[in-house]
Design a protein around this motif. Structure first.
Motif, short mmCIF file in Angstrom:
data_model
loop_
_atom_site.label_atom_id
_atom_site.label_comp_id
_atom_site.label_asym_id
_atom_site.label_seq_id
_atom_site.Cartn_x
_atom_site.Cartn_y
_atom_site.Cartn_z
N ASP A 47 150.36 16.96 93.37
CA ASP A 47 149.65 17.27 94.68
C ASP A 47 148.65 16.35 94.97
N ASN A 48 147.85 16.06 94.00
CA ASN A 48 146.78 15.08 93.93
C ASN A 48 147.52 13.66 94.52
N ASP A 49 148.29 13.27 93.93
CA ASP A 49 148.85 12.06 94.25
C ASP A 49 149.30 11.87 95.93
N ILE A 50 149.79 13.11 96.38
CA ILE A 50 150.29 13.33 97.54
C ILE A 50 148.96 13.00 98.52
N GLU A 51 147.87 13.84 98.17
CA GLU A 51 146.57 13.70 98.75
C GLU A 51 145.84 12.29 98.99
N LEU A 52 146.15 11.59 97.68
CA LEU A 52 145.83 10.07 97.80
C LEU A 52 146.66 9.36 98.47
N LEU A 53 147.79 9.59 98.60
CA LEU A 53 148.91 8.70 99.64
C LEU A 53 148.38 8.95 100.89
N ARG A 54 148.10 10.06 101.39
CA ARG A 54 147.69 10.61 102.76
C ARG A 54 146.45 9.73 103.08
N ARG A 55 145.56 9.61 101.76
CA ARG A 55 144.24 8.87 102.09
C ARG A 55 144.49 7.62 102.48
N ILE A 56 145.64 6.94 101.62
CA ILE A 56 145.74 5.53 101.48
C ILE A 56 146.44 5.10 102.93
N GLN A 57 147.23 5.99 103.52
CA GLN A 57 147.84 5.89 104.79
C GLN A 57 146.96 5.80 105.96
N GLU A 58 145.99 6.82 105.73
CA GLU A 58 144.73 7.05 106.68
C GLU A 58 144.13 5.49 106.90
N LEU A 59 143.63 5.01 105.75
CA LEU A 59 142.81 3.93 105.49
C LEU A 59 143.70 2.61 106.03
N THR A 60 145.08 2.49 105.63
CA THR A 60 145.75 1.43 106.28
C THR A 60 146.06 1.63 107.77
N THR A 61 146.38 2.78 108.31
CA THR A 61 146.51 2.81 109.55
C THR A 61 145.34 2.42 110.51
N GLU A 62 144.12 2.54 109.89
CA GLU A 62 142.97 2.12 110.55
C GLU A 62 142.66 0.55 110.41
N GLY A 63 143.74 -0.20 109.77
CA GLY A 63 143.48 -1.56 109.58
C GLY A 63 143.17 -2.10 108.25
N ILE A 64 142.85 -1.34 107.40
CA ILE A 64 142.27 -1.96 106.25
C ILE A 64 143.49 -2.50 105.28
N SER A 65 143.18 -3.36 104.68
CA SER A 65 144.13 -3.98 103.61
C SER A 65 144.25 -3.45 102.44
N LEU A 66 145.24 -3.37 101.59
CA LEU A 66 145.33 -2.85 100.46
C LEU A 66 144.36 -3.11 99.59
N MET A 67 143.68 -4.47 99.51
CA MET A 67 142.71 -4.74 98.59
C MET A 67 141.54 -4.06 99.06
N GLY A 68 141.31 -3.67 100.30
CA GLY A 68 140.30 -3.13 101.10
C GLY A 68 140.31 -1.52 100.69
N VAL A 69 141.57 -1.17 100.66
CA VAL A 69 141.59 0.52 100.36
C VAL A 69 141.47 0.55 98.91
N GLN A 70 141.75 -0.34 97.89
CA GLN A 70 141.59 -0.39 96.43
C GLN A 70 140.19 -0.12 96.13
N ARG A 71 139.35 -0.99 97.03
CA ARG A 71 137.59 -0.82 96.77
C ARG A 71 137.07 0.56 97.45
N ILE A 72 137.82 0.48 98.70
CA ILE A 72 137.07 1.86 99.18
C ILE A 72 137.47 3.30 98.17
N LEU A 73 138.48 3.27 97.69
CA LEU A 73 138.95 4.31 96.71
C LEU A 73 138.16 4.37 95.23
N GLY A 74 138.02 3.08 94.98
CA GLY A 74 137.07 2.82 93.90
C GLY A 74 135.52 3.51 94.00
N LEU A 75 135.12 3.35 95.36
CA LEU A 75 134.07 3.83 95.59
C LEU A 75 133.77 5.33 95.89
N GLU A 76 134.94 5.93 96.31
CA GLU A 76 134.88 7.38 96.78
C GLU A 76 134.93 8.32 95.31
#
Length: 76
Positions: A47-76
């Motif tokens: 379930d935690n993986d699903i939540e993480l996937l949804r967060r990744i999708q939210e960020l990429t939909t906003e136009g953030i690159s996967l590298m940017g997503v990785q950095r954001i997730l590391g800060l959250e």
């Protein structure tokens, strides 16, 4: 939300997160996601993986690159 021991198979996880199964493999290769594995090496998504996937999708939909997503997730 607690992890589910049995987890979801890749097709179900992809559907729950609103992505294609192939996308899950990409995220895993990029180090954004690390699903559990069965003794037969099949992926199982919690379930935690699903939540993480949804967060990744939210960020990429906003136009953030996967590298940017990785950095954001590391800060959250």
């Amino acid at each position: 939300m607690a992890d589910r021991r049995e987890g979801y198979v890749i097709g179900v996880a992809a559907e729950l997160a609103g992505v294609q199964p192939k996308t899950l493999g990409i995220y895993e290769r990029k180090g954004l996601l690390a699903p559990a594995r069965t003794s037969g090496r099949s992926r199982r998504y919690s379930d935690n993986d699903i939540e993480l996937l949804r967060r990744i999708q939210e960020l990429t939909t906003e136009g953030i690159s996967l590298m940017g997503v990785q950095r954001i997730l590391g800060l959250e």
